[in-house]
Design a protein around this motif. Structure first.
Motif, PDB file in Angstrom:
ATOM      1  N   GLU A  59       0.849  -1.183   0.000  1.00 37.22           N
ATOM      2  CA  GLU A  59       0.000   0.000   0.000  1.00 37.22           C
ATOM      3  C   GLU A  59       0.887   1.237   0.000  1.00 37.22           C
ATOM      4  OE1 GLU A  59      -4.055   0.594   2.189  1.00 37.22           O
ATOM      5  OE2 GLU A  59      -2.468   1.148   3.592  1.00 37.22           O
ATOM      6  N   ILE A  60       0.546   2.196  -0.837  1.00 35.27           N
ATOM      7  CA  ILE A  60       1.179   3.513  -0.821  1.00 35.27           C
ATOM      8  C   ILE A  60       0.070   4.497  -0.466  1.00 35.27           C
ATOM      9  CG2 ILE A  60       2.407   5.285  -2.130  1.00 35.27           C
ATOM     10  CD1 ILE A  60       3.333   3.072  -4.060  1.00 35.27           C
ATOM     11  N   VAL A  61       0.309   5.303   0.560  1.00 35.71           N
ATOM     12  CA  VAL A  61      -0.700   6.271   1.006  1.00 35.71           C
ATOM     13  C   VAL A  61      -0.059   7.648   1.088  1.00 35.71           C
ATOM     14  CG1 VAL A  61      -2.246   6.941   2.885  1.00 35.71           C
ATOM     15  CG2 VAL A  61      -1.952   4.526   2.327  1.00 35.71           C
ATOM     16  N   MET A  65      -0.149  16.841   2.037  1.00 34.55           N
ATOM     17  CA  MET A  65       0.074  17.579   0.801  1.00 34.55           C
ATOM     18  C   MET A  65       0.384  19.028   1.170  1.00 34.55           C
ATOM     19  SD  MET A  65      -2.581  18.122  -2.371  1.00 34.55           S
ATOM     20  CE  MET A  65      -2.236  16.610  -3.236  1.00 34.55           C
ATOM     21  N   PRO A  66       1.416  19.609   0.528  1.00 28.68           N
ATOM     22  CA  PRO A  66       1.734  21.007   0.829  1.00 28.68           C
ATOM     23  C   PRO A  66       0.526  21.915   0.619  1.00 28.68           C
ATOM     24  CG  PRO A  66       3.424  20.032  -0.570  1.00 28.68           C
ATOM     25  CD  PRO A  66       2.290  19.036  -0.487  1.00 28.68           C
ATOM     26  N   GLY A  67       0.294  22.829   1.573  1.00 26.88           N
ATOM     27  CA  GLY A  67      -0.808  23.780   1.465  1.00 26.88           C
ATOM     28  C   GLY A  67      -2.141  23.259   1.957  1.00 26.88           C
ATOM     29  N   MET A  68      -2.209  21.970   2.303  1.00 29.50           N
ATOM     30  CA  MET A  68      -3.464  21.399   2.825  1.00 29.50           C
ATOM     31  C   MET A  68      -3.215  20.924   4.256  1.00 29.50           C
ATOM     32  SD  MET A  68      -5.208  19.302  -0.299  1.00 29.50           S
ATOM     33  CE  MET A  68      -6.708  19.056   0.622  1.00 29.50           C
ATOM     34  N   LYS A  69      -3.647  21.731   5.212  1.00 32.59           N
ATOM     35  CA  LYS A  69      -3.368  21.457   6.616  1.00 32.59           C
ATOM     36  C   LYS A  69      -3.912  20.103   7.082  1.00 32.59           C
ATOM     37  CE  LYS A  69      -3.924  23.414  11.205  1.00 32.59           C
ATOM     38  NZ  LYS A  69      -4.446  24.490  12.019  1.00 32.59           N
ATOM     39  N   ASP A  70      -5.146  19.787   6.748  1.00 30.54           N
ATOM     40  CA  ASP A  70      -5.773  18.552   7.220  1.00 30.54           C
ATOM     41  C   ASP A  70      -5.997  17.570   6.071  1.00 30.54           C
ATOM     42  OD1 ASP A  70      -5.927  19.409   9.899  1.00 30.54           O
ATOM     43  OD2 ASP A  70      -7.686  20.626   9.420  1.00 30.54           O
ATOM     44  N   HIS A  71      -4.944  17.310   5.311  1.00 30.20           N
ATOM     45  CA  HIS A  71      -5.049  16.399   4.161  1.00 30.20           C
ATOM     46  C   HIS A  71      -5.400  14.990   4.645  1.00 30.20           C
ATOM     47  CE1 HIS A  71      -3.614  13.716   0.955  1.00 30.20           C
ATOM     48  NE2 HIS A  71      -3.885  14.718   0.157  1.00 30.20           N
ATOM     49  N   PRO A  72      -6.524  14.449   4.204  1.00 26.91           N
ATOM     50  CA  PRO A  72      -6.862  13.074   4.625  1.00 26.91           C
ATOM     51  C   PRO A  72      -5.959  12.065   3.900  1.00 26.91           C
ATOM     52  CG  PRO A  72      -8.474  13.863   3.046  1.00 26.91           C
ATOM     53  CD  PRO A  72      -7.549  15.012   3.326  1.00 26.91           C
ATOM     54  N   PRO A  73      -5.671  10.930   4.514  1.00 25.80           N
ATOM     55  CA  PRO A  73      -4.867   9.907   3.833  1.00 25.80           C
ATOM     56  C   PRO A  73      -5.525   9.510   2.508  1.00 25.80           C
ATOM     57  CG  PRO A  73      -5.172   9.351   6.145  1.00 25.80           C
ATOM     58  CD  PRO A  73      -6.071  10.520   5.849  1.00 25.80           C
ATOM     59  N   MET A  74      -4.692   9.372   1.480  1.00 21.04           N
ATOM     60  CA  MET A  74      -5.208   9.052   0.155  1.00 21.04           C
ATOM     61  C   MET A  74      -4.396   7.895  -0.433  1.00 21.04           C
ATOM     62  SD  MET A  74      -5.629  11.635  -3.105  1.00 21.04           S
ATOM     63  CE  MET A  74      -3.885  11.868  -3.372  1.00 21.04           C
ATOM     64  N   LYS A  75      -5.061   6.758  -0.675  1.00 20.35           N
ATOM     65  CA  LYS A  75      -4.378   5.611  -1.264  1.00 20.35           C
ATOM     66  C   LYS A  75      -3.966   5.938  -2.691  1.00 20.35           C
ATOM     67  CE  LYS A  75      -6.399   1.942   1.473  1.00 20.35           C
ATOM     68  NZ  LYS A  75      -7.137   0.672   1.474  1.00 20.35           N
ATOM     69  N   ILE A  76      -2.772   5.494  -3.054  1.00 23.39           N
ATOM     70  CA  ILE A  76      -2.233   5.707  -4.388  1.00 23.39           C
ATOM     71  C   ILE A  76      -2.325   4.396  -5.162  1.00 23.39           C
ATOM     72  CG2 ILE A  76      -0.175   6.356  -5.713  1.00 23.39           C
ATOM     73  CD1 ILE A  76      -1.375   8.647  -3.988  1.00 23.39           C
ATOM     74  N   ASN A  77      -3.013   4.430  -6.297  1.00 21.86           N
ATOM     75  CA  ASN A  77      -3.109   3.233  -7.130  1.00 21.86           C
ATOM     76  C   ASN A  77      -1.728   2.865  -7.664  1.00 21.86           C
ATOM     77  OD1 ASN A  77      -5.903   2.885  -6.897  1.00 21.86           O
ATOM     78  ND2 ASN A  77      -6.301   4.302  -8.573  1.00 21.86           N
ATOM     79  N   HIS A  78      -1.406   1.595  -7.561  1.00 18.61           N
ATOM     80  CA  HIS A  78      -0.109   1.125  -8.044  1.00 18.61           C
ATOM     81  C   HIS A  78      -0.174  -0.370  -8.334  1.00 18.61           C
ATOM     82  CE1 HIS A  78       0.091  -0.063  -3.827  1.00 18.61           C
ATOM     83  NE2 HIS A  78       1.045  -0.902  -4.163  1.00 18.61           N
ATOM     84  N   THR A  79       0.805  -0.828  -9.048  1.00 21.65           N
ATOM     85  CA  THR A  79       1.007  -2.260  -9.253  1.00 21.65           C
ATOM     86  C   THR A  79       2.365  -2.587  -8.654  1.00 21.65           C
ATOM     87  OG1 THR A  79       2.011  -1.896 -11.422  1.00 21.65           O
ATOM     88  CG2 THR A  79      -0.373  -2.320 -11.370  1.00 21.65           C
ATOM     89  N   TYR A 102       4.467  10.506   2.082  1.00 16.62           N
ATOM     90  CA  TYR A 102       3.936   9.194   1.732  1.00 16.62           C
ATOM     91  C   TYR A 102       4.348   8.156   2.755  1.00 16.62           C
ATOM     92  CZ  TYR A 102       2.915  11.223  -2.780  1.00 16.62           C
ATOM     93  OH  TYR A 102       2.411  12.009  -3.777  1.00 16.62           O
ATOM     94  N   GLN A 103       3.471   7.190   2.929  1.00 17.42           N
ATOM     95  CA  GLN A 103       3.764   6.028   3.763  1.00 17.42           C
ATOM     96  C   GLN A 103       3.588   4.783   2.895  1.00 17.42           C
ATOM     97  OE1 GLN A 103       2.362   5.706   7.898  1.00 17.42           O
ATOM     98  NE2 GLN A 103       1.317   3.861   7.203  1.00 17.42           N
ATOM     99  N   VAL A 104       4.577   3.918   2.925  1.00 23.35           N
ATOM    100  CA  VAL A 104       4.525   2.655   2.194  1.00 23.35           C
ATOM    101  C   VAL A 104       4.423   1.536   3.217  1.00 23.35           C
ATOM    102  CG1 VAL A 104       5.771   1.102   0.634  1.00 23.35           C
ATOM    103  CG2 VAL A 104       5.900   3.582   0.302  1.00 23.35           C
ATOM    104  N   SER A 105       3.459   0.648   3.034  1.00 23.87           N
ATOM    105  CA  SER A 105       3.270  -0.510   3.918  1.00 23.87           C
ATOM    106  C   SER A 105       3.377  -1.779   3.084  1.00 23.87           C
ATOM    107  CB  SER A 105       1.890  -0.487   4.570  1.00 23.87           C
ATOM    108  OG  SER A 105       1.685   0.713   5.259  1.00 23.87           O
ATOM    109  N   TRP A 106       3.910  -2.824   3.683  1.00 24.01           N
ATOM    110  CA  TRP A 106       3.985  -4.118   3.007  1.00 24.01           C
ATOM    111  C   TRP A 106       3.742  -5.214   4.030  1.00 24.01           C
ATOM    112  CZ3 TRP A 106       7.257  -8.010   4.520  1.00 24.01           C
ATOM    113  CH2 TRP A 106       8.247  -7.648   5.437  1.00 24.01           C
ATOM    114  N   SER A 107       3.266  -6.338   3.547  1.00 23.67           N
ATOM    115  CA  SER A 107       3.212  -7.556   4.354  1.00 23.67           C
ATOM    116  C   SER A 107       3.368  -8.721   3.392  1.00 23.67           C
ATOM    117  CB  SER A 107       1.916  -7.668   5.157  1.00 23.67           C
ATOM    118  OG  SER A 107       0.814  -7.843   4.303  1.00 23.67           O
ATOM    119  N   ALA A 108       4.009  -9.771   3.874  1.00 21.86           N
ATOM    120  CA  ALA A 108       4.246 -10.963   3.053  1.00 21.86           C
ATOM    121  C   ALA A 108       4.796 -12.054   3.944  1.00 21.86           C
ATOM    122  CB  ALA A 108       5.232 -10.670   1.930  1.00 21.86           C
TER     123      ALA A 108
END
Length: 125
Positions: A59-61, A65-79, A102-108
């Motif tokens: 997951e990439i979230v 975002m610069p200029g947005m004080k309360d930016h909600p977490p937004m998942k980034i589509n990726h493969t 950005y925060q990158v999460s992995w599990s495996a």
């Protein structure tokens, strides 16, 4: 009788290969954790052992975002694609990541079949 069982169990544990007791661990990333980078087109993860590809979740979230004080977490589509060695993977966002954090999460599961995971963050300037 009991000391014999304890001795046998201890001998068995000592004789197990170290790899059987290991877990999959993230050993390096590009971008590195905590780094500030230009707009990356990919995120690379390298592990200490082969992963079971069918167990991988990533997951990439975007967490800020610069200029947005309360930016909600937004998942980034990726493969993603696994490296030929089975110890690495590349996450490929649909487009280069824009400025923000950005925060990158992995599990495996690794060769020991235990699911492991972690996360790291970086900033895009």
């Amino acid at each position: 009788m009991r000391p014999i069982y304890v001795s046998l169990a201890a001998a068995l544990l000592v004789s197990l290969p170290a790899a059987a007791l290991a877990h999959a661990k993230l050993i390096s990333t590009t971008p590195t954790a905590g780094a500030t980078v230009a707009k990356p087109g990919k995120v690379e993860l390298k592990f200490n052992e082969k992963l079971i590809a069918a167990t991988v979740k990533t997951e990439i979230v975007m967490t800020g975002m610069p200029g947005m004080k309360d930016h909600p977490p937004m998942k980034i589509n990726h493969t993603y694609k696994m490296g030929k060695d089975g110890k690495s993977m590349i996450l490929l966002p649909k487009r280069p990541l824009s400025s923000g954090t950005y925060q990158v999460s992995w599990s495996a599961a690794g060769t020991d079949t235990h699911r492991m995971g972690s996360e790291f963050s970086f900033t895009v300037k």
